[in-house]
Design a protein around this motif. Structure first.
Motif, mmCIF file in Angstrom:
data_model
loop_
_atom_site.group_PDB
_atom_site.id
_atom_site.type_symbol
_atom_site.label_atom_id
_atom_site.label_comp_id
_atom_site.label_asym_id
_atom_site.label_seq_id
_atom_site.Cartn_x
_atom_site.Cartn_y
_atom_site.Cartn_z
ATOM 1 N N ASN A 1 0.831 -1.211 0.000
ATOM 2 C CA ASN A 1 0.000 0.000 0.000
ATOM 3 C C ASN A 1 0.857 1.250 0.000
ATOM 4 O O ASN A 1 2.004 1.251 0.454
ATOM 5 N N SER B 1 1.328 5.391 1.170
ATOM 6 C CA SER B 1 1.397 5.981 2.509
ATOM 7 C C SER B 1 0.066 6.567 2.969
ATOM 8 O O SER B 1 -0.036 7.050 4.094
ATOM 9 N N ASP B 2 -0.947 6.535 2.132
ATOM 10 C CA ASP B 2 -2.249 7.110 2.475
ATOM 11 C C ASP B 2 -2.897 6.334 3.610
ATOM 12 O O ASP B 2 -2.855 5.108 3.654
ATOM 13 N N ASP B 3 -3.504 7.094 4.524
ATOM 14 C CA ASP B 3 -4.229 6.475 5.636
ATOM 15 C C ASP B 3 -5.522 5.848 5.117
ATOM 16 O O ASP B 3 -6.147 6.367 4.206
ATOM 17 N N GLY B 4 -5.896 4.725 5.641
ATOM 18 C CA GLY B 4 -7.138 4.062 5.247
ATOM 19 C C GLY B 4 -7.008 3.242 3.980
ATOM 20 O O GLY B 4 -7.992 2.811 3.407
ATOM 21 N N THR B 5 -5.784 3.021 3.520
ATOM 22 C CA THR B 5 -5.562 2.234 2.313
ATOM 23 C C THR B 5 -5.738 0.755 2.636
ATOM 24 O O THR B 5 -5.281 0.264 3.667
ATOM 25 N N LYS C 1 -4.011 -4.011 5.151
ATOM 26 C CA LYS C 1 -4.722 -2.807 5.598
ATOM 27 C C LYS C 1 -3.723 -1.839 6.230
ATOM 28 O O LYS C 1 -2.903 -2.249 7.042
ATOM 29 N N GLY C 2 -3.831 -0.579 5.816
ATOM 30 C CA GLY C 2 -2.988 0.444 6.414
ATOM 31 C C GLY C 2 -1.871 0.890 5.509
ATOM 32 O O GLY C 2 -1.552 0.245 4.505
ATOM 33 N N PRO C 3 -1.245 2.024 5.860
ATOM 34 C CA PRO C 3 -0.156 2.542 5.030
ATOM 35 C C PRO C 3 1.060 1.618 5.061
ATOM 36 O O PRO C 3 1.403 1.058 6.087
#
Length: 166
Positions: free
Chosen positions: A128, A130-134, A153-155
């Motif tokens: 993923n 670095s975006d949060d909620g990815t 789940k997660g950055p």
């Protein structure tokens, strides 16, 4: 009497006495019949067995080599799929185990490859951004069926799918 044969009546010939057997009236002892040698038959049997075994082994090896050749040349179409939101870095194996990578790929993402060779193995990894909620899920699909799947789940989280597809 005939003039052609003086002294003998026609049809009669002088009789010779039968030879007398030496050894006191008995014939000489006969040698026992010669026994046939067994070793040529045994050797022939061993050689025949060896030839039959060698031929059988060659047939088995030839059949196995043929099956291995068929398996090496058989191709499997694999679909790599990554679902989720955002972007990610995707790495996968291509034909002949070559690695390929696509960075900052927009999800969902999908690619088809042909896998061949003796050990048909597929590998897919998604990391993923670095975006949060990815969140992302990798899938390896063979013949319309999902063979391997994993979710990250997660950055900077990674999901890795791999295994035999042959």
């Amino acid at each position: 009497m005939s003039t052609n044969n003086p002294g003998y009546p026609q049809g009669q010939y002088p009789q010779q006495p039968y030879p007398q057997a030496p050894y006191g009236g008995q014939y000489p002892p006969q040698a026992p019949p010669r026994k046939r040698k067994k070793w040529p038959w045994i050797l022939g049997g061993i050689i025949l067995l060896f030839v039959a075994m060698a031929g059988g082994c060659m047939a088995i090896l030839g059949g196995a080599a043929n099956e291995i050749d068929k398996e090496i040349n058989r191709e499997v179409t694999v679909t790599y799929r990554v679902t989720g939101n955002g972007t990610g870095s995707i790495t996968w194996t291509d034909k002949d185990f070559n690695m390929a990578q696509e960075t900052d790929a927009t999800l969902p993402w999908e690619k088809q490859v042909v896998v061949s060779g003796l050990g048909k193995t597929a590998s897919l990894t998604v990391t993923n951004s670095s975006d949060d909620g990815t969140e992302s899920t990798c899938e390896i699909i063979v013949d319309g069926q999902v063979k391997f799947t994993q979710t990250a789940k997660g950055p900077f989280a990674s999901a890795h799918c791999s295994g035999s597809v042959g």
